[in-house]
Design an enzyme around this catalytic site. Structure first.
Site, PDB file in Angstrom:
ATOM      1  CB  ILE A  16      -0.866  -0.002   1.172  1.00  9.96           C
ATOM      2  CG1 ILE A  16      -0.163  -0.129   2.567  1.00  9.96           C
ATOM      3  CG2 ILE A  16      -1.832  -1.001   0.971  1.00  9.96           C
ATOM      4  CD1 ILE A  16      -1.105   0.046   3.602  1.00  9.96           C
ATOM      5  N   GLY A  17       2.137   1.303  -0.049  1.00  4.44           N
ATOM      6  CA  GLY A  17       3.027   2.415  -0.085  1.00  4.44           C
ATOM      7  C   GLY A  17       4.264   1.994   0.156  1.00  4.44           C
ATOM      8  N   GLY A  19       8.575   4.356   1.189  1.00  6.89           N
ATOM      9  CA  GLY A  19       9.332   5.410   1.329  1.00  6.89           C
ATOM     10  C   GLY A  19      10.952   5.087   1.311  1.00  6.89           C
ATOM     11  N   GLY A  20      11.628   6.107   1.641  1.00  8.89           N
ATOM     12  CA  GLY A  20      13.149   6.009   1.335  1.00  8.89           C
ATOM     13  C   GLY A  20      13.740   4.831   2.158  1.00  8.89           C
ATOM     14  CG  MET A  21      14.979   4.847   5.733  1.00  6.54           C
ATOM     15  SD  MET A  21      14.897   5.489   7.424  1.00  6.54           S
ATOM     16  CE  MET A  21      15.133   3.706   8.360  1.00  6.54           C
ATOM     17  CB  VAL A  24       3.638   0.600   4.038  1.00  4.50           C
ATOM     18  CG1 VAL A  24       2.452   0.538   5.020  1.00  4.50           C
ATOM     19  CG2 VAL A  24       4.445   1.719   4.516  1.00  4.50           C
ATOM     20  CE  LYS A  39       6.996   2.817   7.936  1.00  2.00           C
ATOM     21  NZ  LYS A  39       7.278   4.489   8.396  1.00  2.00           N
ATOM     22  CG  ASP A 133       9.875  13.894   7.568  1.00  3.09           C
ATOM     23  OD1 ASP A 133       9.912  15.246   7.020  1.00  3.09           O
ATOM     24  OD2 ASP A 133      10.069  13.045   6.917  1.00  3.09           O
TER      25      ASP A 133
END
Length: 686
Positions: A16-17, A19-21, A24, A39, A133
């Site tokens: 579902i998603g 990021g940089g690290m 998800v 995650k 952030d």
């Protein structure tokens, strides 16, 4: 990962998603039969201890928080080198998508979301965690309209030494604070600045600072004041009060913003009328005190006479005390002697008289009770004197002598009041106070000893902050060229560093414009012999850079084929000019004339490439994981100068990029990421 079961309970359903690290996934918990979000650290990062530590840090930071406006952390684990965090599955969308879909939000909706995010930050800050952030991408909006903050991946416990002293600035460039851009001290006021950016974007639909590259955006965050939202967006209808709140959050200097998230929440609440007036101690008590009231029993006796008796007294005495004459009992005895029962009229008359007597007695009792209560509870009031310019000890004696409480709220520097003198008092002179009421004062620490700080070598955009921190202000600012000091840096100042000064004294300084640039028109040197071309270049005040050769069918050997700056263009004096010179016509051999054993690799027919010719090298650059986008520049370095062979903004979601470099022989290249040297490589072209 789809279909895999982690921890013997979490079944991965869909991605579902990412990021940089991490990535998800949506998963189902087989034990509690509910959906969760998981995650998972990217595979290529599990061998990097720094990223593993950051991932563990995220789970530890977020797991300590439990709040309705924060995405809950349920579980963490490691399985077969898979690092994962199990968290609450939120049905909805990010605030970024929500803003993009609606264009801009109404003031009331923006205030509602702002307050929910502020409540989440209040909980985090109370646990000594700074998010670092805050941006719309990290705020989820549920289907019920509830905001939930997520991604504490770069959050860390705030301590007295919370200073980002690494070369990488952590955060997202469009939303991070000026102190994050400078790599300085980060605290809860940094989150307040980022939330201010989010509030700005909610009502306008755009961020306050934007540019072609991240470095330019960061510089704007440091030195430019944001345009008012009402001037940034057309037909924007928001209140002046909400606009003021946003602008206060976006103050460049931390001390000028809200000092804590509680203050921001109070300001947001005042917009929605949440403030409730507090009653003072002087408010008069108008309610009657609680009292014991005698119980009244009423009944009719055998003779038809109504009896009203007070349990704690005798109604006959009440009759006699208030009205005089015969009592109820005497009336009854007379009726019995005369053997004449009371008729209805007499009964009603006696009832009215009895009730009136009882009520009168109660009224007198209540009034007497109130008077007695006030007499007991009355506290005398005293007039507050003027304490300013008195010594702390004298002020304390005066206040305590009046029966009040003396308290020192704080001590501050002052150029007006001597050290130890009272500067301010919480209650104005002449006000009346009850005994034991506290009176707070501010005591002077005397005039602050100010020493002029060093500005030389600092950038001009930092001068105002440095001087403000020292209690000084900017004076006259001049500019001049310098061959030794880079543009933007301060060359000298007046007064010099270490000079004693008074508060708000002005400091003048001079800013470097860099070397004085003289422009010349680039001459044309193509089709000239190399020596003539060099002499021509030097004659124009330019320098000769790297000289390379290549075959040419049209240009005679030793003559210039190409120059790095086109003829007729203006160029700075001293610029290095690269030249390409013809090595003559390419060698061509008749088929079959090669000597045995000299064939080049190929298809066996002698048509292989000459390994001495120009080649291509695929340069792989690993991208940073703590930024969404970076600006990459690759320069070819030679004795005669440098040449930019690649420059572009790059999305870091791909983890790495490949740049095909062309060259001959062995050449050196430097790689810059966001204007900082990242690597230097030597490449041998085949």
């Amino acid at each position: 990962m789809i279909g895999r079961i982690l921890g013997n309970r979490y079944e991965i359903i869909e991605k579902i998603g990412g990021g940089g690290m991490s990535y998800v996934y949506k998963a189902r918990c087989k034990v509690l039969n509910r959906f969760v979000a998981i995650k998972i650290l990217r595979d290529e990062l599990t061998s990097d201890p720094d990223f593993v530590n950051k991932f563990k840090q995220e789970s530890l930071s977020a797991a300590s928080l439990a709040h309705p406006n924060i995405v809950n952390i349920y579980d963490t684990g490691i399985e077969d080198d898979i690092y994962y965090i199990v968290m609450e599955y939120v049905k909805g969308e990010t605030l970024k998508k929500y803003i993009n879909r609606k264009g801009r939000l109404s003031e009331q909706e923006a205030i509602k979301i702002s307050r929910q995010v502020a409540e989440a930050l209040k909980h985090a800050h109370s646990n000594n965690i700074v998010h670092r952030d805050i941006k719309p991408h990290n705020i989820l909006i549920t289907e019920e309209g509830i905001a939930k903050v997520t991604d504490f991946g770069i959050a860390r416990a705030a301590t007295s030494s919370t200073i980002n002293n690494t070369s990488n600035v952590i955060g997202s460039v469009h939303y991070f604070s000026p102190e994050q851009a400078r790599g300085g001290y980060v605290d809860d006021k940094s989150d307040i600045y980022s939330l201010g950016i989010v509030m700005y974007e909610m009502v306008t639909g755009i961020v306050p600072f934007d540019a072609d590259n991240h470095i330019s955006v960061a510089m704007k965050q440091i030195q430019e004041k944001p345009v008012l939202p009402t001037k940034k967006a057309k037909n924007l209808n928001i209140s002046k009060s909400y606009e003021d709140i946003i602008m206060k959050c976006l103050e460049k200097h931390q001390s000028f913003r809200y000092q804590n998230i509680d203050d921001l929440i109070k300001s947001l609440d005042s917009l929605n009328g949440f403030n409730a007036g507090n009653s003072t101690e002087d408010d008069e008590i108008i309610d009657s005190p609680t009292m014991v009231i005698p119980i009244i029993n009423d009944d009719v006796d055998d003779d038809g006479v109504i009896n009203i008796d007070l349990i704690d007294g005798n109604s006959n005495n009440a009759f006699k005390s208030f009205f005089g004459g015969d009592t109820e009992e005497e009336i009854k005895n007379k009726q019995k002697k005369e053997n004449k029962p009371m008729n209805d009229a007499e009964r009603n008359k006696n009832l009215k008289i009895t009730v009136a007597a009882v009520l009168s007695a109660l009224v007198i009792a209540v009034v007497g009770g109130i008077i007695a209560f006030k007499a007991i509870m009355y506290v005398p009031e005293v007039e507050v004197p003027d304490l300013r310019n008195r010594s702390e000890e004298e002020g304390k004696q005066i206040i305590e002598g009046l029966g009040l409480v003396f308290q020192v709220a704080k001590r501050e520097y002052s150029s007006e009041y001597e050290e130890g003198k009272i500067m301010e008092q919480s209650v104005d002179e002449g006000m009346m106070l009850k005994e034991n009421y506290p009176v707070e004062v501010v005591v002077s620490r005397g005039q602050k000893e100010i020493i002029v700080p060093n500005l030389v070598g600092s950038y001009a955009i930092e001068a105002g902050i440095i001087l403000a921190d020292a209690g000084l202000s900017e004076g006259t600012v001049e500019e001049e060229n310098s061959d030794t000091v880079p543009a933007g840096q301060i060359i000298r100042q007046d007064p010099i560093q270490g000079t004693p000064a008074n508060e708000n004294d002005r400091v003048d300084y001079v800013v470097s414009l860099g070397p004085k640039i003289t422009l010349v028109v680039m001459p044309g040197v193509t089709d000239l012999p190399l020596d003539a071309a060099k002499a021509y270049i030097i004659q124009y005040g330019l320098t000769v850079g790297e000289v390379t050769t290549e075959p040419s069918d049209t240009v005679e050997e030793g003559f210039v084929i190409h120059q790095s700056v086109t003829a007729g263009h203006e160029v700075a004096l001293g610029t290095s000019i690269w030249l390409t010179v013809s090595s003559g016509k390419p060698d061509t051999e008749e088929p079959g004339t090669e000597e045995p054993g000299t064939e080049e690799p190929g298809d066996g027919n002698g048509d292989g490439e000459d390994t001495g010719a120009s080649g291509t090298y695929p340069l792989t650059i690993t991208l940073p994981k703590n930024k969404d986008e970076v600006y990459i520049v690759v320069q070819k370095v030679a004795e005669g100068g440098r040449e930019i062979v690649y420059s572009n903004d790059v999305d870091t979601s791909e983890q790495s990029i490949i740049i095909n470099l062309e060259g001959k022989g062995t050449q050196v290249f430097e790689i810059y990421i966001d204007n900082e040297l990242y690597d230097k490589v030597e490449i041998k072209f085949e």
